[in-house]
Design a protein around this motif. Structure first.
Motif, PDB file in Angstrom:
ATOM      1  N   LEU A 256     -34.964  22.387 -62.481  1.00  0.00           N
ATOM      2  CA  LEU A 256     -34.210  21.941 -63.650  1.00  0.00           C
ATOM      3  C   LEU A 256     -33.903  23.137 -64.542  1.00  0.00           C
ATOM      4  O   LEU A 256     -34.800  23.847 -64.985  1.00  0.00           O
ATOM      5  N   LEU A 257     -32.606  23.350 -64.809  1.00  0.00           N
ATOM      6  CA  LEU A 257     -32.178  24.467 -65.648  1.00  0.00           C
ATOM      7  C   LEU A 257     -32.046  24.071 -67.111  1.00  0.00           C
ATOM      8  O   LEU A 257     -32.162  24.908 -68.001  1.00  0.00           O
ATOM      9  N   GLY A 258     -31.782  22.795 -67.360  1.00  0.00           N
ATOM     10  CA  GLY A 258     -31.610  22.341 -68.738  1.00  0.00           C
ATOM     11  C   GLY A 258     -30.654  21.172 -68.815  1.00  0.00           C
ATOM     12  O   GLY A 258     -30.370  20.506 -67.819  1.00  0.00           O
ATOM     13  N   ASP A 259     -30.147  20.916 -70.028  1.00  0.00           N
ATOM     14  CA  ASP A 259     -29.204  19.827 -70.265  1.00  0.00           C
ATOM     15  C   ASP A 259     -29.799  18.485 -69.839  1.00  0.00           C
ATOM     16  O   ASP A 259     -29.104  17.617 -69.309  1.00  0.00           O
ATOM     17  N   PHE A 260     -31.116  18.328 -70.075  1.00  0.00           N
ATOM     18  CA  PHE A 260     -31.803  17.102 -69.653  1.00  0.00           C
ATOM     19  C   PHE A 260     -31.444  15.922 -70.549  1.00  0.00           C
ATOM     20  O   PHE A 260     -31.396  16.038 -71.769  1.00  0.00           O
ATOM     21  N   ASN A 261     -31.192  14.792 -69.912  1.00  0.00           N
ATOM     22  CA  ASN A 261     -30.954  13.543 -70.622  1.00  0.00           C
ATOM     23  C   ASN A 261     -31.549  12.420 -69.787  1.00  0.00           C
ATOM     24  O   ASN A 261     -31.833  12.599 -68.602  1.00  0.00           O
ATOM     25  N   HIS A 262     -31.732  11.276 -70.395  1.00  0.00           N
ATOM     26  CA  HIS A 262     -32.304  10.171 -69.633  1.00  0.00           C
ATOM     27  C   HIS A 262     -31.794   8.834 -70.162  1.00  0.00           C
ATOM     28  O   HIS A 262     -31.274   8.738 -71.278  1.00  0.00           O
ATOM     29  N   LYS A 263     -31.956   7.825 -69.326  1.00  0.00           N
ATOM     30  CA  LYS A 263     -31.556   6.467 -69.677  1.00  0.00           C
ATOM     31  C   LYS A 263     -32.600   5.515 -69.115  1.00  0.00           C
ATOM     32  O   LYS A 263     -32.998   5.629 -67.957  1.00  0.00           O
ATOM     33  N   THR A 264     -33.074   4.596 -69.936  1.00  0.00           N
ATOM     34  CA  THR A 264     -34.020   3.586 -69.471  1.00  0.00           C
ATOM     35  C   THR A 264     -33.340   2.223 -69.430  1.00  0.00           C
ATOM     36  O   THR A 264     -32.398   1.956 -70.181  1.00  0.00           O
ATOM     37  N   GLU A 265     -33.821   1.386 -68.523  1.00  0.00           N
ATOM     38  CA  GLU A 265     -33.343   0.011 -68.422  1.00  0.00           C
ATOM     39  C   GLU A 265     -31.822  -0.061 -68.241  1.00  0.00           C
ATOM     40  O   GLU A 265     -31.126  -0.775 -68.968  1.00  0.00           O
ATOM     41  N   TYR A 266     -31.305   0.698 -67.262  1.00  0.00           N
ATOM     42  CA  TYR A 266     -29.871   0.642 -66.979  1.00  0.00           C
ATOM     43  C   TYR A 266     -29.586  -0.543 -66.061  1.00  0.00           C
ATOM     44  O   TYR A 266     -30.145  -0.638 -64.967  1.00  0.00           O
ATOM     45  N   ARG A 267     -28.723  -1.429 -66.502  1.00  0.00           N
ATOM     46  CA  ARG A 267     -28.432  -2.637 -65.731  1.00  0.00           C
ATOM     47  C   ARG A 267     -27.226  -2.435 -64.819  1.00  0.00           C
ATOM     48  O   ARG A 267     -26.123  -2.146 -65.265  1.00  0.00           O
ATOM     49  N   GLY A 268     -27.469  -2.577 -63.516  1.00  0.00           N
ATOM     50  CA  GLY A 268     -26.401  -2.540 -62.530  1.00  0.00           C
ATOM     51  C   GLY A 268     -26.199  -3.920 -61.939  1.00  0.00           C
ATOM     52  O   GLY A 268     -26.815  -4.896 -62.375  1.00  0.00           O
ATOM     53  N   ASN A 269     -25.362  -4.019 -60.929  1.00  0.00           N
ATOM     54  CA  ASN A 269     -25.101  -5.314 -60.305  1.00  0.00           C
ATOM     55  C   ASN A 269     -26.313  -5.847 -59.548  1.00  0.00           C
ATOM     56  O   ASN A 269     -26.513  -7.060 -59.444  1.00  0.00           O
ATOM     57  N   SER A 270     -27.135  -4.941 -59.004  1.00  0.00           N
ATOM     58  CA  SER A 270     -28.274  -5.371 -58.197  1.00  0.00           C
ATOM     59  C   SER A 270     -29.579  -5.433 -58.979  1.00  0.00           C
ATOM     60  O   SER A 270     -30.618  -5.784 -58.425  1.00  0.00           O
ATOM     61  N   GLY A 271     -29.540  -5.101 -60.267  1.00  0.00           N
ATOM     62  CA  GLY A 271     -30.747  -5.173 -61.079  1.00  0.00           C
ATOM     63  C   GLY A 271     -30.807  -4.067 -62.118  1.00  0.00           C
ATOM     64  O   GLY A 271     -29.815  -3.381 -62.377  1.00  0.00           O
TER      65      GLY A 271
END
Length: 223
Positions: A40-55
């Motif tokens: 990992l060089l940087g520019d880290f981001n994250h997302k929790t509880e992302y809802r897609g079509n399958s869950g």
């Protein structure tokens, strides 16, 4: 909040009776480099509880990585189960089977990857992602040292001491091929503590302590 308080809070979540994997997920941002299979060089981001079509995907890590001589943004999918979830269950004296929680986590992770790696809207939502090769399987975080094996009362014989090691090696037949990582929440705790010690060493007050990168077969050390 200090790292010491962070680890104390996570320890309480690991030892608690309640299942709070969503709360545990907050601590993953303290060790972003462990969520990527490339440097990992940087520019880290994250997302929790992302809802897609399958869950719902529990945790998505995005960042700029070094892949050989190429730098690009990559995304990793993670499935989380609580520290109270068992990893394996005893089937007989010598053999373990994956727990329902582990099988469910594996199935969810694979389905989410299959759907999202082909989803143009998903790639546009996370800007600067290229083709499906930039979306990867991250891994599964489940259980703790206390929940490695759920023993069956009906099995009277003592469990073979090598049963857990063999169960992990069998799981690695497809984990290694698909580059899936298996952590316990105790592994995550150790990684956070290791990072805290590394930060101290950078100030010249303590020697460097290498971080432990857990894999499914390495959980044997926690037995």
């Amino acid at each position: 909040m200090t790292k010491k308080k962070d680890t104390q809070s996570l320890k309480k979540l690991i030892s608690a009776r309640e299942h709070k994997e969503k709360k545990c997920a907050e601590y993953l941002t303290l060790i972003p480099e462990e969520l990527f299979h490339k440097k990992l060089l940087g520019d880290f981001n994250h997302k929790t509880e992302y809802r897609g079509n399958s869950g719902v995907v529990d945790f998505i890590a995005v960042g700029k990585v070094m892949d050989g001589a190429t730098r690009h943004r990559a995304l990793y999918l993670w499935e989380l189960k609580s520290p109270q979830s068992y990893i394996f269950e005893q089937e007989n004296k010598t053999r373990l089977i994956p727990s329902q929680s582990l099988v469910r986590a594996e199935n969810q992770l694979l389905n989410y990857y299959y759907e999202l790696s082909q989803n143009d809207y998903f790639r546009k939502k996370f800007k600067n992602l290229g083709d499906c090769n930039d979306i990867h399987l991250g891994g599964i975080i489940i259980g703790s040292k206390k929940t490695l094996i759920k023993r069956k009362k009906r099995v009277k014989e003592a469990l073979d001491e090598n049963a857990f090691e063999e169960a992990c090696r069998i799981r690695d037949i497809f984990y290694k091929r698909e580059n899936i990582v298996l952590y316990t929440w105790d592994d995550i705790l150790e990684l956070i503590e290791g990072r805290s010690k590394e930060n101290v060493s950078e100030q010249g007050t303590q020697k460097d302590i290498p971080l432990k990168r857990a894999r499914s077969t390495q959980i044997i050390k926690d037995k």
